[in-house]
Scaffold this active site. Sequence first.
Site, PDB file in Angstrom:
ATOM      1  CG  ASP A  39     -21.518 -12.372 -30.795  1.00 52.60           C
ATOM      2  OD1 ASP A  39     -20.828 -12.834 -29.857  1.00 52.60           O
ATOM      3  OD2 ASP A  39     -21.765 -11.153 -30.917  1.00 52.60           O
ATOM      4  CG  ASP A  62     -15.589 -19.599 -28.544  1.00 50.28           C
ATOM      5  OD1 ASP A  62     -14.945 -18.525 -28.522  1.00 50.28           O
ATOM      6  OD2 ASP A  62     -15.523 -20.452 -27.637  1.00 50.28           O
ATOM      7  CG  ASN A  89     -16.319  -6.060 -33.777  1.00 47.54           C
ATOM      8  OD1 ASN A  89     -15.942  -4.911 -33.511  1.00 47.54           O
ATOM      9  ND2 ASN A  89     -17.459  -6.573 -33.314  1.00 47.54           N
ATOM     10  CE1 TYR A 154     -10.944  -4.035 -24.408  1.00 47.07           C
ATOM     11  CE2 TYR A 154      -9.798  -1.925 -24.472  1.00 47.07           C
ATOM     12  CZ  TYR A 154     -10.773  -2.777 -24.963  1.00 47.07           C
ATOM     13  OH  TYR A 154     -11.557  -2.374 -26.013  1.00 47.07           O
ATOM     14  CE  LYS A 158      -9.369  -4.396 -27.793  1.00 50.07           C
ATOM     15  NZ  LYS A 158     -10.126  -4.990 -28.921  1.00 50.07           N
TER      16      LYS A 158
HETATM   17  N1  NAD Z   1     -16.966   0.347 -27.083  1.00 55.69           N
HETATM   18  C1  NAD Z   1     -15.792   0.932 -26.997  1.00 55.69           C
HETATM   19  O1  NAD Z   1     -15.627   1.989 -26.368  1.00 55.69           O
HETATM   20  C2  NAD Z   1     -14.583   0.344 -27.702  1.00 55.69           C
HETATM   21  C3  NAD Z   1     -13.475   1.148 -27.895  1.00 55.69           C
HETATM   22  C4  NAD Z   1     -12.370   0.645 -28.560  1.00 55.69           C
HETATM   23  C5  NAD Z   1     -12.390  -0.649 -29.024  1.00 55.69           C
HETATM   24  N2  NAD Z   1     -13.481  -1.430 -28.814  1.00 55.69           N
HETATM   25  C6  NAD Z   1     -13.431  -2.791 -29.353  1.00 55.69           C
HETATM   26  O2  NAD Z   1     -14.424  -2.926 -30.327  1.00 55.69           O
HETATM   27  C7  NAD Z   1     -14.806  -4.288 -30.450  1.00 55.69           C
HETATM   28  C8  NAD Z   1     -16.316  -4.380 -30.516  1.00 55.69           C
HETATM   29  O3  NAD Z   1     -16.843  -3.950 -29.286  1.00 55.69           O
HETATM   30  P1  NAD Z   1     -18.222  -3.166 -29.161  1.00 55.69           P
HETATM   31  O4  NAD Z   1     -17.893  -1.792 -28.722  1.00 55.69           O
HETATM   32  O5  NAD Z   1     -19.051  -3.348 -30.362  1.00 55.69           O
HETATM   33  O6  NAD Z   1     -18.868  -3.894 -27.897  1.00 55.69           O
HETATM   34  P2  NAD Z   1     -19.770  -5.215 -27.831  1.00 55.69           P
HETATM   35  O7  NAD Z   1     -19.651  -5.702 -26.424  1.00 55.69           O
HETATM   36  O8  NAD Z   1     -21.117  -4.922 -28.356  1.00 55.69           O
HETATM   37  O9  NAD Z   1     -19.072  -6.222 -28.842  1.00 55.69           O
HETATM   38  C9  NAD Z   1     -18.208  -7.246 -28.487  1.00 55.69           C
HETATM   39  C10 NAD Z   1     -18.753  -8.505 -29.105  1.00 55.69           C
HETATM   40  O10 NAD Z   1     -17.782  -9.547 -28.969  1.00 55.69           O
HETATM   41  C11 NAD Z   1     -18.505 -10.734 -28.700  1.00 55.69           C
HETATM   42  N3  NAD Z   1     -17.629 -11.756 -28.138  1.00 55.69           N
HETATM   43  C12 NAD Z   1     -17.079 -11.803 -26.892  1.00 55.69           C
HETATM   44  N4  NAD Z   1     -16.387 -12.938 -26.746  1.00 55.69           N
HETATM   45  C13 NAD Z   1     -16.493 -13.631 -27.923  1.00 55.69           C
HETATM   46  C14 NAD Z   1     -16.008 -14.866 -28.378  1.00 55.69           C
HETATM   47  N5  NAD Z   1     -15.271 -15.672 -27.614  1.00 55.69           N
HETATM   48  N6  NAD Z   1     -16.308 -15.253 -29.644  1.00 55.69           N
HETATM   49  C15 NAD Z   1     -17.052 -14.459 -30.448  1.00 55.69           C
HETATM   50  N7  NAD Z   1     -17.562 -13.271 -30.054  1.00 55.69           N
HETATM   51  C16 NAD Z   1     -17.276 -12.866 -28.796  1.00 55.69           C
HETATM   52  C17 NAD Z   1     -19.607 -10.291 -27.748  1.00 55.69           C
HETATM   53  O11 NAD Z   1     -20.638 -11.260 -27.639  1.00 55.69           O
HETATM   54  C18 NAD Z   1     -20.044  -8.993 -28.401  1.00 55.69           C
HETATM   55  O12 NAD Z   1     -21.065  -9.187 -29.360  1.00 55.69           O
HETATM   56  C19 NAD Z   1     -14.130  -5.010 -29.294  1.00 55.69           C
HETATM   57  O13 NAD Z   1     -12.984  -5.682 -29.752  1.00 55.69           O
HETATM   58  C20 NAD Z   1     -13.740  -3.880 -28.371  1.00 55.69           C
HETATM   59  O14 NAD Z   1     -12.625  -4.209 -27.546  1.00 55.69           O
HETATM   60  C21 NAD Z   1     -14.575  -0.963 -28.167  1.00 55.69           C
END
Ligand code: NAD
Length: 246
Positions: A39, A62, A89, A154, A158
């Site tokens: 992360d 990062d 992710n 967003y 995507k």
């Molecule tokens: N939660 C939802 O409803 C949903 C739906 C569809 C897709 N997603 C996608 O799923 C993925 C995971 O999201 P989640 O739901 O687990 O939420 P989350 O916020 O827990 O996870 C996102 C993670 O990305 C990390 N992150 C952000 N910027 C970063 C960087 N520059 N380098 C490394 N890590 C970084 C954050 O610290 C966090 O841990 C994302 O890509 C999100 O767009 C989420």
Amino acid sequence: MGMVEGKVALITGAGQAKGQGAAAARALAREGATVILTDKPGVDGASVAKDIGKDATFLYLDATSEQSWTDVVSTVQARFGRIDVLFNNAGMWLMKGLLETALDEYQSVILVNQTSVFLGMKAVAGIMKAQGRGSIINNCSTSGLIGRGQPFAYAASKWAIRGMTRAAAAELAPFNVRVNSICPGIIQSPMLGNPSEERLQAMAASLPGGRLGQPDETAAVVLFLASDASSYVSGADIPVDAARTA
Ligand SMILES: NC(=O)c1ccc[n+]([C@@H]2O[C@H](COP(=O)([O-])OP(=O)(O)OC[C@H]3O[C@@H](n4cnc5c(N)ncnc54)[C@H](O)[C@@H]3O)[C@@H](O)[C@H]2O)c1
């Protein structure tokens, strides 16, 4: 024998215990993989890795920095000798439409959600090609399948992930490297912030199945795509949305 026994899997954005990255790490480790959770600096996932057990490690990555990818990939190569699975992710959310989105906000979302996926695929593709095997899974979204009702930057980021997934899948197919994306619906993770119970219920009621998805439910699809059970699946974008986009 687990579904991904002996494989080495690298996961971005996996530092939050209740996120999809951590859920995928738990699922892959349970099925025999060595998992490297990563992360961005400031999000310490060491305790998440510790809870998973001896086959899990946490490193800072990062995902928007090419240098950070170079450093982490070479560390993983040196320590584990291979990379079989990459789950791109990491992501961020911005609930703004076209007219409210400033250029710098747009660029931030593109950098975190889209450029990171390019950098990640590029960082591991050469290694997977040399191995003659590999599986890359990109976390897209239903925002990459539809436009109606979606936040502008967003959705743009995507939709791009699906294009990159298909282009990379075709380019890497001759080397037995598969590239797919998952398109989750609304998943109950830290990305939702701290919605009230009432708001959660309203979100659930807006969905065909009447409930939000859980990180374990996207992790199950990641596990399938990481495993040899999906050996003839590449270039796909799989909705994990209980018919939200049906
Ligand atoms: N939660 C939802 O409803 C949903 C739906 C569809 C897709 N997603 C996608 O799923 C993925 C995971 O999201 P989640 O739901 O687990 O939420 P989350 O916020 O827990 O996870 C996102 C993670 O990305 C990390 N992150 C952000 N910027 C970063 C960087 N520059 N380098 C490394 N890590 C970084 C954050 O610290 C966090 O841990 C994302 O890509 C999100 O767009 C989420």
